[in-house]
Design a protein around this motif. Sequence first.
Motif, PDB file in Angstrom:
ATOM      1  N   ARG A 134      29.700  41.672 -33.597  1.00  0.00           N
ATOM      2  CA  ARG A 134      29.021  41.438 -32.214  1.00  0.00           C
ATOM      3  C   ARG A 134      27.607  42.203 -32.083  1.00  0.00           C
ATOM      4  NH1 ARG A 134      31.734  41.336 -26.201  1.00  0.00           N
ATOM      5  NH2 ARG A 134      31.742  43.570 -26.614  1.00  0.00           N
ATOM      6  N   ARG A 135      26.559  41.506 -31.574  1.00  0.00           N
ATOM      7  CA  ARG A 135      25.451  42.191 -31.371  1.00  0.00           C
ATOM      8  C   ARG A 135      24.777  41.432 -29.921  1.00  0.00           C
ATOM      9  NH1 ARG A 135      23.188  44.588 -35.782  1.00  0.00           N
ATOM     10  NH2 ARG A 135      21.075  44.542 -34.993  1.00  0.00           N
ATOM     11  N   ARG A 136      23.733  42.479 -29.512  1.00  0.00           N
ATOM     12  CA  ARG A 136      23.131  42.145 -28.436  1.00  0.00           C
ATOM     13  C   ARG A 136      21.773  41.598 -28.680  1.00  0.00           C
ATOM     14  NH1 ARG A 136      25.429  43.954 -23.454  1.00  0.00           N
ATOM     15  NH2 ARG A 136      27.480  44.985 -24.004  1.00  0.00           N
ATOM     16  N   LEU A 137      21.252  40.688 -27.845  1.00  0.00           N
ATOM     17  CA  LEU A 137      19.839  40.167 -28.139  1.00  0.00           C
ATOM     18  C   LEU A 137      19.272  39.899 -26.598  1.00  0.00           C
ATOM     19  CD1 LEU A 137      17.531  38.626 -29.821  1.00  0.00           C
ATOM     20  CD2 LEU A 137      18.499  36.361 -29.224  1.00  0.00           C
ATOM     21  N   LEU A 138      18.046  40.704 -26.653  1.00  0.00           N
ATOM     22  CA  LEU A 138      16.934  40.559 -25.232  1.00  0.00           C
ATOM     23  C   LEU A 138      15.905  39.970 -25.745  1.00  0.00           C
ATOM     24  CD1 LEU A 138      16.924  41.879 -22.463  1.00  0.00           C
ATOM     25  CD2 LEU A 138      15.716  43.930 -23.544  1.00  0.00           C
ATOM     26  N   ILE A 139      15.648  38.976 -24.866  1.00  0.00           N
ATOM     27  CA  ILE A 139      14.406  38.274 -24.916  1.00  0.00           C
ATOM     28  C   ILE A 139      13.827  38.108 -23.677  1.00  0.00           C
ATOM     29  CG2 ILE A 139      13.476  35.771 -25.384  1.00  0.00           C
ATOM     30  CD1 ILE A 139      16.102  35.125 -27.074  1.00  0.00           C
ATOM     31  N   GLU A 140      12.634  38.560 -23.560  1.00  0.00           N
ATOM     32  CA  GLU A 140      11.629  38.495 -22.304  1.00  0.00           C
ATOM     33  C   GLU A 140      10.714  37.275 -22.625  1.00  0.00           C
ATOM     34  OE1 GLU A 140       8.200  41.151 -20.078  1.00  0.00           O
ATOM     35  OE2 GLU A 140       9.391  41.992 -21.791  1.00  0.00           O
ATOM     36  N   ALA A 155      27.196  37.997 -35.138  1.00  0.00           N
ATOM     37  CA  ALA A 155      26.226  37.701 -36.103  1.00  0.00           C
ATOM     38  C   ALA A 155      26.793  37.102 -37.383  1.00  0.00           C
ATOM     39  CB  ALA A 155      25.594  39.419 -36.459  1.00  0.00           C
ATOM     40  N   SER A 156      28.320  37.234 -37.449  1.00  0.00           N
ATOM     41  CA  SER A 156      28.835  36.545 -38.571  1.00  0.00           C
ATOM     42  C   SER A 156      28.967  35.008 -38.521  1.00  0.00           C
ATOM     43  CB  SER A 156      30.127  36.991 -38.814  1.00  0.00           C
ATOM     44  OG  SER A 156      31.067  36.506 -37.689  1.00  0.00           O
ATOM     45  N   GLN A 157      28.525  34.369 -37.213  1.00  0.00           N
ATOM     46  CA  GLN A 157      28.710  33.016 -37.111  1.00  0.00           C
ATOM     47  C   GLN A 157      27.129  32.344 -36.883  1.00  0.00           C
ATOM     48  OE1 GLN A 157      31.367  31.394 -37.252  1.00  0.00           O
ATOM     49  NE2 GLN A 157      32.547  33.310 -37.887  1.00  0.00           N
ATOM     50  N   VAL A 158      26.458  33.482 -36.323  1.00  0.00           N
ATOM     51  CA  VAL A 158      24.945  32.780 -36.055  1.00  0.00           C
ATOM     52  C   VAL A 158      23.773  33.760 -36.238  1.00  0.00           C
ATOM     53  CG1 VAL A 158      25.092  33.302 -33.637  1.00  0.00           C
ATOM     54  CG2 VAL A 158      23.733  31.524 -34.148  1.00  0.00           C
ATOM     55  N   LYS A 159      22.788  33.380 -36.829  1.00  0.00           N
ATOM     56  CA  LYS A 159      21.792  34.447 -37.014  1.00  0.00           C
ATOM     57  C   LYS A 159      20.792  34.506 -36.199  1.00  0.00           C
ATOM     58  CE  LYS A 159      23.862  35.082 -41.028  1.00  0.00           C
ATOM     59  NZ  LYS A 159      24.852  36.143 -40.741  1.00  0.00           N
ATOM     60  N   ILE A 160      19.827  35.367 -36.064  1.00  0.00           N
ATOM     61  CA  ILE A 160      18.993  35.940 -34.867  1.00  0.00           C
ATOM     62  C   ILE A 160      17.855  34.805 -35.063  1.00  0.00           C
ATOM     63  CG2 ILE A 160      17.299  37.530 -34.280  1.00  0.00           C
ATOM     64  CD1 ILE A 160      19.168  39.698 -35.053  1.00  0.00           C
ATOM     65  N   PRO A 161      17.162  34.291 -36.302  1.00  0.00           N
ATOM     66  CA  PRO A 161      16.064  33.564 -36.408  1.00  0.00           C
ATOM     67  C   PRO A 161      16.474  32.149 -35.829  1.00  0.00           C
ATOM     68  CG  PRO A 161      16.310  34.878 -38.553  1.00  0.00           C
ATOM     69  CD  PRO A 161      17.433  35.009 -37.636  1.00  0.00           C
ATOM     70  N   ALA A 162      17.834  31.696 -36.013  1.00  0.00           N
ATOM     71  CA  ALA A 162      18.217  30.415 -35.550  1.00  0.00           C
ATOM     72  C   ALA A 162      18.300  30.464 -33.698  1.00  0.00           C
ATOM     73  CB  ALA A 162      19.715  30.151 -35.762  1.00  0.00           C
ATOM     74  N   LEU A 163      18.695  31.663 -33.272  1.00  0.00           N
ATOM     75  CA  LEU A 163      18.640  31.900 -31.718  1.00  0.00           C
ATOM     76  C   LEU A 163      17.229  31.772 -31.188  1.00  0.00           C
ATOM     77  CD1 LEU A 163      21.419  34.505 -31.403  1.00  0.00           C
ATOM     78  CD2 LEU A 163      21.837  32.126 -30.797  1.00  0.00           C
ATOM     79  N   LEU A 164      16.493  32.707 -32.067  1.00  0.00           N
ATOM     80  CA  LEU A 164      14.960  32.741 -31.579  1.00  0.00           C
ATOM     81  C   LEU A 164      14.202  31.343 -31.778  1.00  0.00           C
ATOM     82  CD1 LEU A 164      13.738  36.088 -33.095  1.00  0.00           C
ATOM     83  CD2 LEU A 164      14.498  35.454 -30.990  1.00  0.00           C
TER      84      LEU A 164
END
Length: 338
Positions: free
Chosen positions: A263-269, A297-306
Amino acid sequence: MVKPDRSDTSASDIVVELSGVCKTFRQKQRSERLRDVFRNLFRPTVREVHALRNIDLRIHRGEIVAYAGPNGAGKSTTVKILSSLLVPDAGTARVLGMNTARDRIRYVGRIGVVFGQRTELWWDQPVAASFEWKRVVWDIPRDRYNRMLDFVKELMGLGEFFNSLTRELSLGQRMRADLGLVLMHEPEILFLDEPTIGVDVLAKRNILEFIKDLNRERHVTVMLTSHDMSELEQIAGRIVMINRGQIAFDGDFNRLRREFGARRRLLIETADRSPPDLKGADLIKSEAGRHEYIFDASQVKIPALLEQASIQAQILDVETHQASIDDVIADIYEKWQK
């Protein structure tokens, strides 16, 4: 469970060894109904609580080992067996080459035990009186006592309140005095059950530094329990986790994160105050254009979220953080409850 590789350590370095240890408590259950009053007295229902189930555990000389688990998992029962306060129903508990039950008198003189919710200090007497009491009762030679007293006074900063009444101390001061007192007979191993419970941040830091200094300077082996996972991660190289009376994990914190901490945290402004709707991430906070998500993070990648976010809003800034150890442990406990 994959056991840690200890093959490079000789058997003579093992100071704690639990083999097949079991402990069951029997609790009488009483009905609240008036018609059951006689049955409650003469034939009460007995509930068995299996606190420990075939526990196998080894701790090597000089280790600092964190022992963690949810409430009722068996942590305190293990510490009490290792402290010779309880006897296992099955299996053997050996510490420093001695059986904790059969060799109790000889054994307790070589260990130190601190329970965070209890104290050995005399409540209505100066701290100094409790230390002198220990010197007399434990028959500590005067020169050895004076040497250790100077050491713990300096290490724990006891001088400022050494002649104060115990009942007038803050909780942090009392814990420092309890830790100092347990060292007076120079134990080879310490069992610490919630040693920082209820103390403030500064007192907690001082206690943790003391434990690390003691381990480094005197090579004292330490086993401690705590519900504060960040505290355990600061001080221990190894964490043993117990669940429902059984060892569920034994390894270092890095391995714990690798196996359970996806599990990770993502902060978007964003320029827009409205948070983007991200598939695969849960929004936990949104304020003034700053949106915080949590994701696996094992299920979804940061680039996909961005990529999802950029379609919905103008992105001004991005941060990502590893989940705190408390979040990792909370996730583990939640999985264990299912």
